[in-house]
Design a protein around this motif. Structure first.
Motif, mmCIF file in Angstrom:
data_model
loop_
_atom_site.group_PDB
_atom_site.id
_atom_site.type_symbol
_atom_site.label_atom_id
_atom_site.label_comp_id
_atom_site.label_asym_id
_atom_site.label_seq_id
_atom_site.Cartn_x
_atom_site.Cartn_y
_atom_site.Cartn_z
ATOM 1 N N SER A 79 1.472 -11.177 16.602
ATOM 2 C CA SER A 79 1.809 -9.837 16.121
ATOM 3 C C SER A 79 2.194 -8.942 17.297
ATOM 4 O O SER A 79 1.728 -9.120 18.417
ATOM 5 C CB SER A 79 0.631 -9.236 15.360
ATOM 6 O OG SER A 79 0.308 -10.013 14.226
ATOM 7 N N SER A 103 3.462 -4.368 14.101
ATOM 8 C CA SER A 103 4.254 -5.270 13.272
ATOM 9 C C SER A 103 3.535 -6.618 13.247
ATOM 10 O O SER A 103 3.266 -7.192 14.313
ATOM 11 C CB SER A 103 5.678 -5.427 13.809
ATOM 12 O OG SER A 103 6.444 -6.238 12.962
ATOM 13 N N LEU A 108 7.146 -10.619 10.460
ATOM 14 C CA LEU A 108 8.272 -10.945 11.330
ATOM 15 C C LEU A 108 8.876 -12.301 10.981
ATOM 16 O O LEU A 108 10.097 -12.489 11.055
ATOM 17 C CB LEU A 108 7.823 -10.934 12.789
ATOM 18 C CG LEU A 108 7.504 -9.563 13.384
ATOM 19 C CD1 LEU A 108 6.979 -9.709 14.805
ATOM 20 C CD2 LEU A 108 8.731 -8.669 13.365
ATOM 21 N N SER A 135 8.892 4.396 10.354
ATOM 22 C CA SER A 135 8.880 3.089 9.702
ATOM 23 C C SER A 135 10.253 2.447 9.783
ATOM 24 O O SER A 135 11.281 3.133 9.791
ATOM 25 C CB SER A 135 8.444 3.219 8.238
ATOM 26 O OG SER A 135 9.230 4.188 7.568
ATOM 27 N N PHE A 148 8.585 -3.947 7.784
ATOM 28 C CA PHE A 148 8.102 -4.905 8.778
ATOM 29 C C PHE A 148 7.567 -4.247 10.042
ATOM 30 O O PHE A 148 6.949 -4.920 10.870
ATOM 31 C CB PHE A 148 9.220 -5.881 9.156
ATOM 32 C CG PHE A 148 10.389 -5.250 9.840
ATOM 33 C CD1 PHE A 148 10.457 -5.194 11.225
ATOM 34 C CD2 PHE A 148 11.428 -4.702 9.112
ATOM 35 C CE1 PHE A 148 11.535 -4.616 11.860
ATOM 36 C CE2 PHE A 148 12.516 -4.133 9.740
ATOM 37 C CZ PHE A 148 12.574 -4.087 11.119
ATOM 38 N N ALA A 149 7.764 -2.946 10.250
ATOM 39 C CA ALA A 149 7.250 -2.288 11.454
ATOM 40 C C ALA A 149 7.013 -0.823 11.152
ATOM 41 O O ALA A 149 7.769 -0.202 10.397
ATOM 42 C CB ALA A 149 8.223 -2.440 12.621
ATOM 43 N N TRP A 150 5.961 -0.274 11.735
ATOM 44 C CA TRP A 150 5.652 1.145 11.553
ATOM 45 C C TRP A 150 4.914 1.657 12.783
ATOM 46 O O TRP A 150 4.307 0.898 13.538
ATOM 47 C CB TRP A 150 4.815 1.367 10.284
ATOM 48 C CG TRP A 150 3.671 0.421 10.126
ATOM 49 C CD1 TRP A 150 2.408 0.544 10.599
ATOM 50 C CD2 TRP A 150 3.702 -0.849 9.432
ATOM 51 N NE1 TRP A 150 1.636 -0.535 10.244
ATOM 52 C CE2 TRP A 150 2.410 -1.409 9.534
ATOM 53 C CE3 TRP A 150 4.691 -1.548 8.741
ATOM 54 C CZ2 TRP A 150 2.093 -2.634 8.957
ATOM 55 C CZ3 TRP A 150 4.373 -2.777 8.182
ATOM 56 C CH2 TRP A 150 3.085 -3.303 8.295
ATOM 57 N N LEU A 168 11.027 -1.744 18.903
ATOM 58 C CA LEU A 168 11.754 -2.450 17.858
ATOM 59 C C LEU A 168 12.765 -3.430 18.454
ATOM 60 O O LEU A 168 12.891 -4.574 18.002
ATOM 61 C CB LEU A 168 12.460 -1.433 16.962
ATOM 62 C CG LEU A 168 12.987 -1.919 15.604
ATOM 63 C CD1 LEU A 168 11.838 -2.345 14.715
ATOM 64 C CD2 LEU A 168 13.785 -0.811 14.932
ATOM 65 N N ARG A 309 -0.830 -1.822 5.609
ATOM 66 C CA ARG A 309 -0.972 -3.283 5.686
ATOM 67 C C ARG A 309 -1.205 -3.876 4.307
ATOM 68 O O ARG A 309 -0.590 -4.887 3.936
ATOM 69 C CB ARG A 309 -2.138 -3.640 6.614
ATOM 70 C CG ARG A 309 -2.366 -5.139 6.759
ATOM 71 C CD ARG A 309 -3.682 -5.434 7.450
ATOM 72 N NE ARG A 309 -4.809 -4.953 6.668
ATOM 73 C CZ ARG A 309 -5.357 -5.618 5.654
ATOM 74 N NH1 ARG A 309 -4.860 -6.782 5.278
ATOM 75 N NH2 ARG A 309 -6.388 -5.116 5.003
ATOM 76 N N THR A 312 2.014 -3.672 2.157
ATOM 77 C CA THR A 312 3.001 -4.679 2.544
ATOM 78 C C THR A 312 2.566 -6.078 2.146
ATOM 79 O O THR A 312 3.371 -6.889 1.666
ATOM 80 C CB THR A 312 3.231 -4.610 4.061
ATOM 81 O OG1 THR A 312 3.589 -3.273 4.430
ATOM 82 C CG2 THR A 312 4.332 -5.558 4.487
#
Length: 328
Positions: A79, A103, A108, A135, A148-150, A168, A309, A312
């Protein structure tokens, strides 16, 4: 005897069942069970005490973030997690939280099967210390949201967007797509500058929903409004040329305004990169993800991160269960 501490203790289960319960409803419960009533201002303190006991206080939540990052790295190897703290001028004071980027490895891995279009946007937090949630959301092969990412930062400015874009870019470097990524944004509050300085090789698109808000200020009226969307949504050079010709007849300044936006590949569909297999020209899908967080944006930062989390995880797991029932 009827104090805020006593009331929070006897009403905690009611507040746990409904975090958004009103003070009037709490007063009705107190009168029904105990025959007492409290001032509305006192009931707000009661609710604050109960929520702090249920979800933890905002101060303690920030203090747990370093351990939270270490837990993610140990339980989810691979991660991408980064937490930043700063030292104030007075060295005797403790470190102050600055930003966190998260992330998960499983998300990923699934991003490899998604489209190369990434939407980025920010949403204001409503806790005691404010802040902004940044985000990144992709679209899968079924055109559904794939967050997928925040990151959580102090504010939406150039420095914080640089922090988000830098992480990112480094994170997506290992997915093997090179510079085929396309970033769509609203160009506001430093994001366009951050993308230009740190990730200029990535393709860019502008959110036409935000562009039309500025367009209507300069060129009001339903006719110019329809011509704007006709030019932005043109799927062929012929349709785009017709829209430009009509725009010249109505107001030639409108064509100049559109030319100042830069390359046409960033705002009109007929110039979009066909390898992406995606013609989205609005960031509504990122704002939709921010809207799904709901009350989590009012809660302590650790509860917010766990809510994202869980959101998602449930989103991806439910899709997998559904596709397992398909006939191959």
């Amino acid at each position: 005897m009827v104090s805020a501490s006593w009331a929070s203790r006897v009403l905690i289960e009611d507040i746990r069942a409904n975090n958004d319960i009103s003070a009037k409803s709490l007063n009705a419960i107190l009168f029904q069970r105990f025959g007492v009533q409290m001032a509305i201002s006192t009931l707000y303190r009661v609710k604050h005490k109960a929520l702090a006991e249920i979800h933890g206080s905002h101060d303690e939540s920030y203090a747990f973030l370093p351990k939270y990052c270490e837990m993610i790295k140990s339980t989810n190897p691979g991660s991408f997690v980064f937490c930043a703290w700063v030292q104030l001028q007075e060295h005797e004071k403790p470190l102050v939280f600055k930003s966190i980027f998260i992330s998960f490895k499983g998300v990923l891995d699934g991003l490899k099967a998604c489209r190369s279009l990434i939407g980025v946007d920010g949403a204001h937090l409503k806790g005691n210390y404010g802040g902004v949630l940044l985000s990144a959301v992709a679209l899968d092969a079924n055109n559904e949201l794939y967050p997928f990412a925040w990151a959580i930062v102090s504010g939406e400015d150039t420095d914080n967007w640089c922090f988000f874009v830098w992480n990112l870019k480094n994170m997506l470097k290992d997915l093997g797509r090179g510079n085929s990524w396309c970033i769509i944004s609203d160009r506001q509050k430093g994001i366009n500058l951050a993308l230009t300085e740190l990730w200029n090789e990535a393709d860019k698109r502008y959110c036409c929903k935000h562009l039309v808000a500025n367009w209507k200020k300069a060129f009001p009226g339903p006719l110019l409004f329809s011509l704007f969307w006709k030019s932005c949504g043109a799927f062929s050079p012929f349709t785009f040329k017709k829209a430009m010709e009509q725009l010249d007849k109505v107001n030639q300044a409108g064509r100049k305004w559109l030319s100042n936006l830069g390359d046409q590949t960033r705002w009109t569909k007929h110039k979009f990169n066909t390898e992406l297999k995606c013609d989205v020209n609005k960031t509504n899908f990122v704002e939709s993800f921010n809207a799904t967080l709901g009350l989590d944006r009012c809660r302590p930062v650790l509860t917010l991160l766990e809510g994202i989390r869980r959101n998602t995880m449930v989103r991806i797991a439910s899709r997998r269960q559904q596709c397992e029932t398909w006939e191959r």
